[in-house]
Design a protein around this motif. Structure first.
Motif, PDB file in Angstrom:
ATOM      1  N   ALA A   1       0.660  -1.153   0.109  1.00  0.00           N
ATOM      2  CA  ALA A   1       0.061  -0.420   0.232  1.00  0.00           C
ATOM      3  C   ALA A   1       0.808   1.160   0.123  1.00  0.00           C
ATOM      4  CB  ALA A   1      -1.273  -0.295   1.163  1.00  0.00           C
ATOM      5  N   TRP A   2       2.471   1.296   0.544  1.00  0.00           N
ATOM      6  CA  TRP A   2       2.378   2.210   1.332  1.00  0.00           C
ATOM      7  C   TRP A   2       3.005   2.643  -0.501  1.00  0.00           C
ATOM      8  CZ3 TRP A   2       5.504   0.718   6.320  1.00  0.00           C
ATOM      9  CH2 TRP A   2       4.695   1.251   6.753  1.00  0.00           C
ATOM     10  N   ARG A   3       4.253   1.391  -0.929  1.00  0.00           N
ATOM     11  CA  ARG A   3       4.421   1.805  -2.697  1.00  0.00           C
ATOM     12  C   ARG A   3       3.769   2.358  -2.992  1.00  0.00           C
ATOM     13  NH1 ARG A   3       4.709  -4.502  -4.613  1.00  0.00           N
ATOM     14  NH2 ARG A   3       3.239  -3.377  -5.132  1.00  0.00           N
ATOM     15  N   SER A   4       2.472   1.962  -3.149  1.00  0.00           N
ATOM     16  CA  SER A   4       1.301   2.295  -4.088  1.00  0.00           C
ATOM     17  C   SER A   4       0.924   3.055  -3.691  1.00  0.00           C
ATOM     18  CB  SER A   4       0.206   1.477  -4.312  1.00  0.00           C
ATOM     19  OG  SER A   4       1.262   0.128  -5.060  1.00  0.00           O
ATOM     20  N   GLY A   5       1.575   4.644  -2.797  1.00  0.00           N
ATOM     21  CA  GLY A   5       1.033   5.471  -2.591  1.00  0.00           C
ATOM     22  C   GLY A   5      -0.431   5.877  -2.360  1.00  0.00           C
ATOM     23  N   ALA A   6      -0.954   4.356  -1.661  1.00  0.00           N
ATOM     24  CA  ALA A   6      -2.219   4.338  -1.024  1.00  0.00           C
ATOM     25  C   ALA A   6      -2.409   4.706   0.666  1.00  0.00           C
ATOM     26  CB  ALA A   6      -3.019   2.984  -1.089  1.00  0.00           C
ATOM     27  N   PRO A   7      -3.606   5.873   1.539  1.00  0.00           N
ATOM     28  CA  PRO A   7      -4.011   5.697   2.975  1.00  0.00           C
ATOM     29  C   PRO A   7      -3.888   4.084   3.548  1.00  0.00           C
ATOM     30  CG  PRO A   7      -5.146   6.911   1.501  1.00  0.00           C
ATOM     31  CD  PRO A   7      -4.487   6.356   0.514  1.00  0.00           C
ATOM     32  N   LEU A   8      -3.390   3.757   4.067  1.00  0.00           N
ATOM     33  CA  LEU A   8      -3.038   2.557   5.123  1.00  0.00           C
ATOM     34  C   LEU A   8      -4.277   2.682   6.315  1.00  0.00           C
ATOM     35  CD1 LEU A   8      -2.582  -0.506   5.015  1.00  0.00           C
ATOM     36  CD2 LEU A   8      -0.643   0.287   6.335  1.00  0.00           C
ATOM     37  N   VAL A   9      -5.291   1.555   6.210  1.00  0.00           N
ATOM     38  CA  VAL A   9      -5.996   0.971   7.741  1.00  0.00           C
ATOM     39  C   VAL A   9      -5.912  -0.038   8.406  1.00  0.00           C
ATOM     40  CG1 VAL A   9      -8.624   0.615   8.539  1.00  0.00           C
ATOM     41  CG2 VAL A   9      -7.540   2.782   7.064  1.00  0.00           C
ATOM     42  N   MET A  10      -5.157   0.033   9.569  1.00  0.00           N
ATOM     43  CA  MET A  10      -4.136  -1.608   9.590  1.00  0.00           C
ATOM     44  C   MET A  10      -4.535  -2.257  10.806  1.00  0.00           C
ATOM     45  SD  MET A  10      -1.619  -3.433   7.888  1.00  0.00           S
ATOM     46  CE  MET A  10      -0.685  -5.039   8.353  1.00  0.00           C
ATOM     47  N   THR A  11      -5.068  -3.394  11.104  1.00  0.00           N
ATOM     48  CA  THR A  11      -5.216  -4.084  11.944  1.00  0.00           C
ATOM     49  C   THR A  11      -4.083  -3.752  13.367  1.00  0.00           C
ATOM     50  OG1 THR A  11      -5.327  -6.554  12.718  1.00  0.00           O
ATOM     51  CG2 THR A  11      -4.192  -6.142  11.170  1.00  0.00           C
ATOM     52  N   ASP A  12      -4.173  -4.112  14.513  1.00  0.00           N
ATOM     53  CA  ASP A  12      -3.481  -3.280  15.184  1.00  0.00           C
ATOM     54  C   ASP A  12      -2.658  -4.935  16.445  1.00  0.00           C
ATOM     55  OD1 ASP A  12      -5.934  -4.156  16.808  1.00  0.00           O
ATOM     56  OD2 ASP A  12      -5.753  -2.190  18.058  1.00  0.00           O
ATOM     57  N   ARG A  13      -3.790  -5.925  15.490  1.00  0.00           N
ATOM     58  CA  ARG A  13      -3.182  -7.536  16.180  1.00  0.00           C
ATOM     59  C   ARG A  13      -2.123  -7.962  15.177  1.00  0.00           C
ATOM     60  NH1 ARG A  13      -6.997  -9.351  19.674  1.00  0.00           N
ATOM     61  NH2 ARG A  13      -8.816  -8.759  20.018  1.00  0.00           N
ATOM     62  N   GLY A  14      -0.735  -8.145  16.164  1.00  0.00           N
ATOM     63  CA  GLY A  14      -0.096  -8.408  15.909  1.00  0.00           C
ATOM     64  C   GLY A  14       1.483  -8.034  15.035  1.00  0.00           C
ATOM     65  N   GLY A  15       2.577  -8.193  14.427  1.00  0.00           N
ATOM     66  CA  GLY A  15       2.975  -7.692  14.553  1.00  0.00           C
ATOM     67  C   GLY A  15       2.995  -6.412  13.682  1.00  0.00           C
ATOM     68  N   ALA A  16       2.031  -5.478  13.033  1.00  0.00           N
ATOM     69  CA  ALA A  16       1.980  -3.826  12.295  1.00  0.00           C
ATOM     70  C   ALA A  16       2.421  -3.057  13.268  1.00  0.00           C
ATOM     71  CB  ALA A  16       0.293  -3.538  11.897  1.00  0.00           C
TER      72      ALA A  16
END
Length: 409
Positions: A311-326
């Motif tokens: 997503a970052w590479r393609s220039g997209a805003p990111l909504v990301m799970t907070d469960r795990g390693g993110a």
């Protein structure tokens, strides 16, 4: 071992001959997925840097063959394991001698200096046996298979649990893509130490919004349609949201949950706004991301989350799970919006912010484009190269010490 990504090896270690490396993967091409992509990119980087590298992977229907992928030899090896039934034990006893000969033959043919297991499964059990037979240094990389597996094989298999514990105990180095995975291995499998080597992304596929296959405004989710990935949570939250009716949800990928997701969308009367697009090639995924209002990763658990890098590479805003390693690499409010996908109201709110706030989207995109430059496959390979050099050097010192002690007797 420390807890950070290994850096460049000292000059004394660099001067040693390049180790021959067998990457032992739980799965590989023609199959696709996060582990397959990781190992394929690492193999390519090692090969292009001049290392002798082979991939040894599980025979999942190819037969025990050797093929060339990206100019690299790939050995598809049988990995029978005993099951709990008498019939299963009998089948294992019939198949094991031939399987073991295949693994021993692979080692004798390639003569690796390092055996590097990726995503521990039957491949890891056989790699551990080969390590014991030839005393070849063992490196283990866990990709979250103990916690983020739809089939929960580690809960059901005492053999895999025991094999992983023993492998972690004898491995020269253990790595994982996130601190979360290392902590899980420490808590449940006796790991001491461990290093974080994050995933990478191919920056040469940036994506072009003009080429996206999807029209209008849409939120995009990408991944294997399995329960752990949480697409049912996303469909439910999207269907209950107050987003403008022209905003659609596009889900790219395939897997066992597809029919259930279609039924859920229809049940929530949102089938006309939700598109299950199936699998796309990497370039088409990048284009779809570039044209999206935002990319949403709703996983119940993510060991890392390569989709965030894409997503970052393609220039997209990111909504990301907070469960795990993110949370170890996504900075909430800076280059992504971290959210608990098990909280429907919070997930709806995060999507609404991403859709409605142009300034926020611009900030997230700018920060993501900057941050993603740190996650190249070359850097991942360099981290592994330092690990290999250290493992081979330590093995050499131990052989020298044992030889000196034997001569003194």
């Amino acid at each position: 071992m420390g807890e950070t990504m290994p850096g460049a090896a000292p000059d004394a270690v660099r001067a040693r001959p390049t180790p021959r490396v067998a990457l032992v993967s739980s799965s590989y091409a023609p199959h696709v997925g996060g582990v397959e992509e990781h190992v394929r990119q690492v193999a390519r980087e090692l090969h292009e840097a001049g290392s002798a590298v082979e991939v040894w992977t599980v025979d999942r229907g190819t037969g025990s063959v050797v093929r060339e992928v990206d100019g690299i030899s790939v050995r598809y090896l049988p990995t029978p394991l005993p099951s709990g039934s008498l019939g299963g034990v009998g089948r294992f006893l019939r198949r094991f001698p031939s399987a073991w000969r295949s693994w021993v033959g692979a080692h004798r043919a390639f003569r690796p200096d390092v055996i590097h297991v990726h995503c521990f499964g039957p491949n890891g059990v056989y790699a551990l046996a080969v390590h014991r037979r030839f005393r070849t240094p063992l490196v283990v990389t866990s990709h979250g298979e103990t916690v983020a597996d739809d089939n929960a094989v580690f809960e059901r298999s005492a053999l895999l649990r025991t094999g992983l514990r023993r492998s972690l105990a004898v491995a020269r180095h253990v790595t994982a893509p996130s601190q979360f995975v290392l902590d899980e291995l420490r808590a449940n499998f006796g790991l001491a130490g461990g290093d974080v080597v994050p995933n990478g992304v191919d920056l040469s596929i940036p994506g072009d919004p003009a080429r996206t296959a999807f029209s209008g405004r849409y939120l995009l989710a990408v991944g294997r349609l399995g329960r752990v990935k949480g697409f049912d949570l996303l469909v439910d939250a999207f269907a209950g949201s107050d987003l403008d009716p022209d905003v659609r949800l596009v889900i790219v990928g395939d897997g066992p949950e597809r029919e259930r997701l279609e039924a859920l969308a229809a049940e929530r009367d949102a089938g006309h706004r939700i598109v299950l697009a199936g699998r796309l090639d990497p370039a088409a995924v990048a284009d779809a991301m570039a044209g999206a209002v935002a990319v949403v990763v709703p996983s119940r658990l993510e060991a890392f989350g390569i989709v965030a890098l894409e997503a970052w590479r393609s220039g997209a805003p990111l909504v990301m799970t907070d469960r795990g390693g993110a949370p170890g690499f996504v900075r909430d409010g800076v280059d992504g919006i971290l959210v608990d996908p098990l909280d429907p109201a919070a997930l709806r709110s995060a999507m609404a912010r991403a859709v409605a706030d142009d300034a926020l989207r611009s900030r997230l995109v700018a920060a993501g484009r900057e941050h993603v430059r740190e996650f190249t496959w070359r850097r991942v390979a360099e981290a592994y190269e330092a690990v290999y050099a250290a493992a081979v050097a330590r093995a050499g010192r131990e052989r020298s010490t044992h030889g000196t002690e034997a001569s003194a007797r």
